[in-house]
Scaffold this motif. Sequence first.
Motif, short mmCIF file in Angstrom:
data_model
loop_
_atom_site.label_atom_id
_atom_site.label_comp_id
_atom_site.label_asym_id
_atom_site.label_seq_id
_atom_site.Cartn_x
_atom_site.Cartn_y
_atom_site.Cartn_z
N ILE A 61 39.31 67.72 60.09
CA ILE A 61 39.23 66.92 58.88
C ILE A 61 37.82 66.96 58.29
N VAL A 62 36.82 66.85 59.16
CA VAL A 62 35.44 66.78 58.66
C VAL A 62 34.97 68.13 58.11
N THR A 63 35.20 69.20 58.84
CA THR A 63 34.63 70.48 58.41
C THR A 63 35.57 71.27 57.51
N GLY A 64 36.87 70.99 57.58
CA GLY A 64 37.82 71.80 56.82
C GLY A 64 37.93 73.21 57.38
N LYS A 65 37.40 73.43 58.58
CA LYS A 65 37.44 74.77 59.17
C LYS A 65 38.21 74.76 60.47
N ASP A 69 37.12 79.60 63.26
CA ASP A 69 36.00 79.74 62.32
C ASP A 69 34.72 79.18 62.92
N ILE A 204 44.15 70.91 58.99
CA ILE A 204 43.57 71.44 57.75
C ILE A 204 44.67 71.79 56.76
N ASP B 213 40.71 77.83 51.00
CA ASP B 213 40.49 78.41 52.32
C ASP B 213 39.10 78.13 52.88
N LEU B 214 38.24 77.55 52.07
CA LEU B 214 36.86 77.31 52.53
C LEU B 214 36.75 76.01 53.31
N GLY B 215 35.66 75.88 54.08
CA GLY B 215 35.35 74.63 54.75
C GLY B 215 34.82 73.62 53.74
N THR B 216 34.78 72.35 54.16
CA THR B 216 34.40 71.26 53.28
C THR B 216 33.02 71.47 52.63
N GLU B 218 31.14 74.15 52.22
CA GLU B 218 31.05 75.32 51.35
C GLU B 218 31.75 75.03 50.02
#
Lengths: 401, 433
Positions: A61-65, A69, A204, B213-216, B218
């Motif tokens: 949730i925090v990084t979106g990754k 990744d 995500i 598709d990117l992280g938060t 970015e």
Amino acid sequence: MLIFLSVIGPGIITGSVDNDAGGITTYSVAGANYGYRLLWTLLPSFIALLTVQEMNARMGIVTGKGLADLIRENFGVRITFYIFAFLLVADIGNTATEFAGVAGSLMVFNVDKNISVPLAAIAVWILVVKGDYKISEKVFLLFSVFLLSYIVSAILAKPDWGEIGKAMLKPEIQMDNAYILTMLGLVGTTVAPWMQFYMQSSVIEKGIKIADYKYTIWDVVVGCIVTVVVAFFIIVSCAATLHVNGVTINEAKDAALSLKPFAGALAGEVFAFGLFVASVFSAAILPLAASFYICEAFGFEAGINKKFSKAPQFYSLFTFIILIAVGIILIPNAPLIAITLWTQVLNAILLPVVLICMMIIINKEEIMGEYVNKRYQNIIGWATSGILITLSAILIFSELL
Amino acid sequence: MSGDNFNFIFLSEILHLPLFSAATGKKIGRIVDLAARTSHVYPKITALIAQMNSGSEPVYIAWPHVRLTVFKNHVTVEYPLDHDETSPGAAESEILLKKTFLDKQIISTSGYKLVRVNDLQLLIDNSSKDNPNLWLVHIDVGFKGLLRRLGWLNFINPVFHWLFARDIIDKFLTWKNVQPTTATNVHGSVIMKADSSKLSAIHPADLADILEDLGTDERISLLESISPLTAAATLQEMPMSLRLQIAESLDNEKLAGIIAEMQMDETVDFLSEFPPEKREALLSFLTQERVAEIKDLTQLSSFSVGSIMNTSFLTAKQTQSVRDVLKQVKTDTKHAELLYYIYIVDDEEHLQGLVTLRQLLAAKGTLPVSEIMRSAIVSVKIDSSIKRMAQLFFKYKFEAIPVVDDDDKLQGIITMGDALDAVFPEVKEAAEG
């Protein structure tokens, strides 16, 4: 409540896939061989599972990754590559076990494996390649509900509840080798490395906001409860019938067959049905998850919502894993026990690496911001990791020697 | 790599090279990163970042201090730096190559997609006499780059060549066609806003796919670097859950700037997803015409009466006498919006009834107001829609309607005038204009 319904899914699905064919086998064998004596391990398993899954949900949730990744970006390409090479092999092994579960459970209903396995594989392939995520997720959630059939199975077995209570509250720990190995197997099957990747990616995919994180925790908690509750009833149903009558088994299918004379044909069939659902379910999720993180980590396009031509590596990988797994099962006299064993060893090697990576990443402020682990979370996290790493080491050691 | 390709080198072949001192000839450290300035067409390498044997922090060694470069073997530098000499310091615009690119995702502006960087290819420019200059020209996103990083290329490539009679093909993107998603500058943790001019060629729908598709981090850094107009067009292409996720991480002013560029119906939908305080905060950044326009579209459905009610009004207690209340009305004349209705409440502010000014004037001064008040009165809940409120006005032709909360406590009033403004803002505007 409405928000909860909108974030629900990742935790519950991951928790349910956790009770796959391999898990059901482990629980059945534990129940048949040791009766209620190993029930207590479900409590520490629950805590370990909850700790690890919560960290994954938070990181997602925090990084979106995805975890893949994050590992690649923080630890470089080398370690990532080896993690995924191992993970892919372990995943093929796991998927083969799932198809073995499909074959075994349908054998109880007199369906030949040469028919059941290819049909199940085709169904799974179509669901993933042709369907979209929203539909698949609903199908998967429905599967989770079917897993509750083990409760029926256990009640039909008429267990001695007093004895269960006693076994839970006052565990007798034996110090012999076989007991310890079974115990390790129980904990090991509950926390598997692929789950961390799957959990984080599906959080995500859901697009959950940080503000809704508190609801996601409940999704994780419910998922972990489902895992241990189902495990509990599988152990109970085998303990109440097979153990009492001194029947020992090696496979989950044997459990379904052996239940029949003691608890009635219905109990055996319900048990086999649960095994079938769990196996098909995991046979879809495991290869899917593996294709996802491998593509994520190496920069290929991935996603169920993309066309085959848009994400060729992703779908090829998915198809490849299923084909190999099905192939292994359909070979006459396939060395299934050896495959299960080596898959477990691989998982036991991977788990510590993944856990340590996770603990390092989740403590980096430049990545997690204010959501880094708090002191108590670190204590629980490292303690869990430490215990799981020790258990993994014992498992590798004892199975290889 | 064959000898004729001498003019190119990969970043992975420079990283970890030992560093020798020009003065003593001894090994003093190793290279951990390269810094480059992106102001040219291709980024020019401006410095080595080295981990010295002594000291824990990496140091910055400007390119002019590099004396000799034997690529793939070692690099000789002048170090310790002579501080009397004017040495070019690290500039804000210099980015770290390894930290910014290696293993990170970048946007291929020609292919409209995200790719992961396996390696960087640098051009060695030997034209200058003393020390060759290095330029970043290609981004390696291919399998070959992956094998090189894993250290397997020298083994696998010959096998591949033997099998297929050709080498594994390189898959490069030229610098001109890539956009980093974040950039770390030489001061370490600082994340610069990426220069996003190359993104303008990408259609917002494709850009939305990429952002998903990117992280938060970015995602936010890219959105902040593109124009509000492009950002708005891109956001509109995203699912609502993702828009809200992004909105959560942007500050209000930035978010309002983007919202101001969105299409009207999208703006209304988007705003209706926020809690009231956040919505008000965002509206405060927008122009008055824009706000009026938004309200025009939203009030009849989703905006609640709470947002337009008036909180200064006249109240009295049931036990007060008529004379007492009249005296009070006189003193409150200045503050109250409406003098005609006096609302009667109990000690906990629960609405009990109302008396009109006319009733007060006509009644005997010693009577308690509870004797003359009307107790069955129409009120609206604070969260009811403006449409509902408007219907009540049409039906009953009141001067004002009291607004109560779920506990039936009086919170405010809506006058006929407020209601008219809210329902027909364009008429108000025309009248004011």
